[in-house]
Design a protein around this motif. Structure first.
Motif, PDB file in Angstrom:
ATOM      1  N   ASN A 111       0.817  -1.215   0.000  1.00 51.38           N
ATOM      2  CA  ASN A 111       0.000   0.000   0.000  1.00 51.38           C
ATOM      3  C   ASN A 111       0.849   1.262   0.000  1.00 51.38           C
ATOM      4  N   GLU A 112       2.139   1.112  -0.292  1.00 51.93           N
ATOM      5  CA  GLU A 112       3.062   2.238  -0.216  1.00 51.93           C
ATOM      6  C   GLU A 112       3.490   2.698  -1.606  1.00 51.93           C
ATOM      7  N   ARG A 113       3.327   3.987  -1.863  1.00 56.53           N
ATOM      8  CA  ARG A 113       3.826   4.551  -3.116  1.00 56.53           C
ATOM      9  C   ARG A 113       5.315   4.799  -2.943  1.00 56.53           C
ATOM     10  N   ILE A 114       6.114   4.086  -3.713  1.00 54.16           N
ATOM     11  CA  ILE A 114       7.557   4.146  -3.514  1.00 54.16           C
ATOM     12  C   ILE A 114       8.268   4.977  -4.582  1.00 54.16           C
ATOM     13  N   TYR A 115       7.542   5.349  -5.633  1.00 51.15           N
ATOM     14  CA  TYR A 115       8.150   6.159  -6.703  1.00 51.15           C
ATOM     15  C   TYR A 115       7.058   6.927  -7.418  1.00 51.15           C
ATOM     16  N   GLU A 116       7.363   8.190  -7.778  1.00 50.64           N
ATOM     17  CA  GLU A 116       6.441   8.960  -8.615  1.00 50.64           C
ATOM     18  C   GLU A 116       7.218  10.030  -9.370  1.00 50.64           C
ATOM     19  N   LYS A 117       6.739  10.318 -10.561  1.00 50.35           N
ATOM     20  CA  LYS A 117       7.379  11.319 -11.420  1.00 50.35           C
ATOM     21  C   LYS A 117       6.290  11.971 -12.262  1.00 50.35           C
ATOM     22  N   PHE A 118       6.220  13.313 -12.232  1.00 47.87           N
ATOM     23  CA  PHE A 118       5.159  14.017 -12.936  1.00 47.87           C
ATOM     24  C   PHE A 118       5.737  15.050 -13.910  1.00 47.87           C
ATOM     25  N   PHE A 119       4.934  15.416 -14.919  1.00 47.54           N
ATOM     26  CA  PHE A 119       5.303  16.497 -15.830  1.00 47.54           C
ATOM     27  C   PHE A 119       5.397  17.810 -15.054  1.00 47.54           C
ATOM     28  N   SER A 120       6.343  18.647 -15.439  1.00 44.48           N
ATOM     29  CA  SER A 120       6.431  19.992 -14.863  1.00 44.48           C
ATOM     30  C   SER A 120       5.397  20.900 -15.537  1.00 44.48           C
ATOM     31  N   ARG A 121       5.112  22.029 -14.894  1.00 45.32           N
ATOM     32  CA  ARG A 121       4.197  23.001 -15.501  1.00 45.32           C
ATOM     33  C   ARG A 121       4.717  23.469 -16.851  1.00 45.32           C
ATOM     34  N   GLU A 122       6.020  23.700 -16.941  1.00 46.02           N
ATOM     35  CA  GLU A 122       6.612  24.176 -18.191  1.00 46.02           C
ATOM     36  C   GLU A 122       6.420  23.153 -19.315  1.00 46.02           C
ATOM     37  N   GLN A 123       6.598  21.893 -19.000  1.00 45.47           N
ATOM     38  CA  GLN A 123       6.399  20.848 -20.004  1.00 45.47           C
ATOM     39  C   GLN A 123       4.947  20.792 -20.462  1.00 45.47           C
ATOM     40  N   VAL A 124       4.040  20.871 -19.526  1.00 45.50           N
ATOM     41  CA  VAL A 124       2.606  20.810 -19.863  1.00 45.50           C
ATOM     42  C   VAL A 124       2.213  21.990 -20.731  1.00 45.50           C
ATOM     43  N   GLU A 125       2.666  23.177 -20.363  1.00 47.49           N
ATOM     44  CA  GLU A 125       2.299  24.367 -21.137  1.00 47.49           C
ATOM     45  C   GLU A 125       2.890  24.315 -22.538  1.00 47.49           C
ATOM     46  N   GLU A 126       4.083  23.744 -22.677  1.00 42.30           N
ATOM     47  CA  GLU A 126       4.671  23.601 -24.015  1.00 42.30           C
ATOM     48  C   GLU A 126       3.829  22.665 -24.881  1.00 42.30           C
ATOM     49  N   ILE A 127       3.388  21.556 -24.310  1.00 44.53           N
ATOM     50  CA  ILE A 127       2.576  20.607 -25.079  1.00 44.53           C
ATOM     51  C   ILE A 127       1.209  21.200 -25.394  1.00 44.53           C
ATOM     52  N   PHE A 128       0.628  21.953 -24.467  1.00 48.75           N
ATOM     53  CA  PHE A 128      -0.643  22.632 -24.739  1.00 48.75           C
ATOM     54  C   PHE A 128      -0.500  23.568 -25.943  1.00 48.75           C
TER      55      PHE A 128
ATOM     56  N   PRO B  68      10.307  12.029 -20.457  1.00 49.27           N
ATOM     57  CA  PRO B  68      11.555  11.450 -20.983  1.00 49.27           C
ATOM     58  C   PRO B  68      12.267  10.583 -19.957  1.00 49.27           C
ATOM     59  N   GLY B  69      12.684   9.407 -20.387  1.00 52.43           N
ATOM     60  CA  GLY B  69      13.446   8.526 -19.517  1.00 52.43           C
ATOM     61  C   GLY B  69      12.631   7.679 -18.566  1.00 52.43           C
ATOM     62  N   VAL B  70      11.310   7.861 -18.561  1.00 53.63           N
ATOM     63  CA  VAL B  70      10.443   7.074 -17.675  1.00 53.63           C
ATOM     64  C   VAL B  70       9.765   5.984 -18.490  1.00 53.63           C
ATOM     65  N   SER B  71       9.811   4.759 -17.991  1.00 55.81           N
ATOM     66  CA  SER B  71       9.157   3.637 -18.643  1.00 55.81           C
ATOM     67  C   SER B  71       8.710   2.654 -17.565  1.00 55.81           C
ATOM     68  N   LYS B  72       8.043   1.600 -17.972  1.00 54.78           N
ATOM     69  CA  LYS B  72       7.639   0.589 -16.995  1.00 54.78           C
ATOM     70  C   LYS B  72       8.849  -0.042 -16.309  1.00 54.78           C
ATOM     71  N   ALA B  73       9.987  -0.073 -16.981  1.00 53.96           N
ATOM     72  CA  ALA B  73      11.196  -0.600 -16.353  1.00 53.96           C
ATOM     73  C   ALA B  73      11.594   0.235 -15.147  1.00 53.96           C
ATOM     74  N   THR B  74      11.334   1.547 -15.184  1.00 56.34           N
ATOM     75  CA  THR B  74      11.619   2.417 -14.049  1.00 56.34           C
ATOM     76  C   THR B  74      10.899   1.911 -12.807  1.00 56.34           C
ATOM     77  N   GLY B  75       9.629   1.555 -12.971  1.00 55.02           N
ATOM     78  CA  GLY B  75       8.843   1.044 -11.851  1.00 55.02           C
ATOM     79  C   GLY B  75       9.310  -0.320 -11.387  1.00 55.02           C
ATOM     80  N   LEU B  76       9.684  -1.180 -12.342  1.00 50.14           N
ATOM     81  CA  LEU B  76      10.193  -2.500 -11.964  1.00 50.14           C
ATOM     82  C   LEU B  76      11.435  -2.362 -11.091  1.00 50.14           C
ATOM     83  N   TYR B  77      12.378  -1.511 -11.503  1.00 46.65           N
ATOM     84  CA  TYR B  77      13.595  -1.338 -10.717  1.00 46.65           C
ATOM     85  C   TYR B  77      13.276  -0.818  -9.312  1.00 46.65           C
ATOM     86  N   ALA B  78      12.322   0.122  -9.220  1.00 41.34           N
ATOM     87  CA  ALA B  78      11.962   0.682  -7.913  1.00 41.34           C
ATOM     88  C   ALA B  78      11.378  -0.390  -6.998  1.00 41.34           C
ATOM     89  N   ILE B  79      10.531  -1.245  -7.549  1.00 42.18           N
ATOM     90  CA  ILE B  79       9.903  -2.295  -6.742  1.00 42.18           C
ATOM     91  C   ILE B  79      10.924  -3.343  -6.319  1.00 42.18           C
TER      92      ILE B  79
END
Length: 272
Positions: free
Chosen positions: A77-94, A194-205
């Protein structure tokens, strides 16, 4: 192959555990039940956020999972890793979306948001390609894309059939992954951090449990499974998987609508 040690087994959802828009087969249910009874740890490995999971997955006993294509990892039940888009990245994509006429779906760890136009286009794709809608929980409609915290992924639809051009134009700034929803690859894709994939989560777990990556097994069928299937101690591609995934897998099993998962776990000695 002997299954004497505890394994950490990661399962993609759509096209792997569940046929698109359908229930898991009885064979798959039995396979996961037996693996759990033998003491192995079972994890989801999905492009969906925790808030978007198909309710049919509640029939399985999971020990956590990799969510949002690797942006979130949960152990117990523990979130051990998280990574989110920055505001700057979101605004660029918008800005790029407005300039190029893209439609966007914004995935957050509490639900996903899309405009009415995006909803209509996505649902039409589901019906044309699958003959049914995918079950996606906590999917909300808003009049225009709005920045909000904790954006993990964006799905883009283009009416110009130019996903390849979008991928090339954003190369180096964002990773563009083929959609894994069963809809046309030239019309719909996923924009990921960039650089985030399902492998990122596997390594964290695996690190969280102090376990060797060599004790992990990963199942998948689509483009966003390539990294985790490659990284795992043993990677399995479903019979219905993309050719790209089959090339990097250690083993190609049967179809999601058959006994693919059961057959692979039996081959690996997981039930012994």
């Amino acid at each position: 192959m002997q299954g004497t040690l505890r394994k950490y087994i990661f399962f993609d959802v759509d096209g792997t555990l569940l046929p698109f828009g359908e229930d898991a087969t009885e064979s798959t249910r039995r396979a996961l039940r037996l693996a759990h009874e033998k003491g192995h740890r079972l994890f989801l490995s999905t492009g969906r956020s925790p808030a978007e999971l198909d309710p049919r997955l509640s029939a399985f006993a999971f020990d956590g999972g990799v969510f949002a294509g690797g942006s979130i990892a949960i152990a117990g039940n523990e979130r051990i890793y998280e990574k989110f888009f920055s505001r700057e990245q979101v605004e660029e994509i918008f800005a790029l979306a407005e300039e190029n006429g893209w439609l966007l779906l914004l995935q957050t760890d509490s639900g996903s948001y899309m405009t009415p136009e995006m909803r209509d286009a996505l649902y039409a794709m589901f019906m044309a390609s699958l003959g049914r809608l995918l079950v996606i929980e906590n999917l909300f409609t808003e009049e225009k894309p709005t920045f909000r915290p904790n954006i993990t992924k964006m799905i883009v639809i283009t009416s110009k059939h130019d996903v390849k051009e979008i991928r090339e134009s954003l190369k180096g700034r964002y990773d563009i992954v083929d959609n894994t929803m069963g809809v046309p690859l030239d019309d719909c894709a996923e924009i990921v951090i960039p650089g985030v994939s399902k492998a990122t989560g596997l390594y964290a777990i695996m690190d969280h449990y102090g376990a060797s990556v060599s004790d992990s097994i990963a199942f998948g069928d689509g483009a966003n499974d390539i990294e985790i299937v490659s990284a795992a101690g043993f990677g399995v591609a479903m019979g219905n998987a993309s050719e790209g995934l089959k090339r990097v897998a250690d083993y190609v099993t049967g179809d999601v609508k058959g006994s693919g998962i059961y057959d692979a776990l039996e081959y690996l000695g997981v039930f012994k």
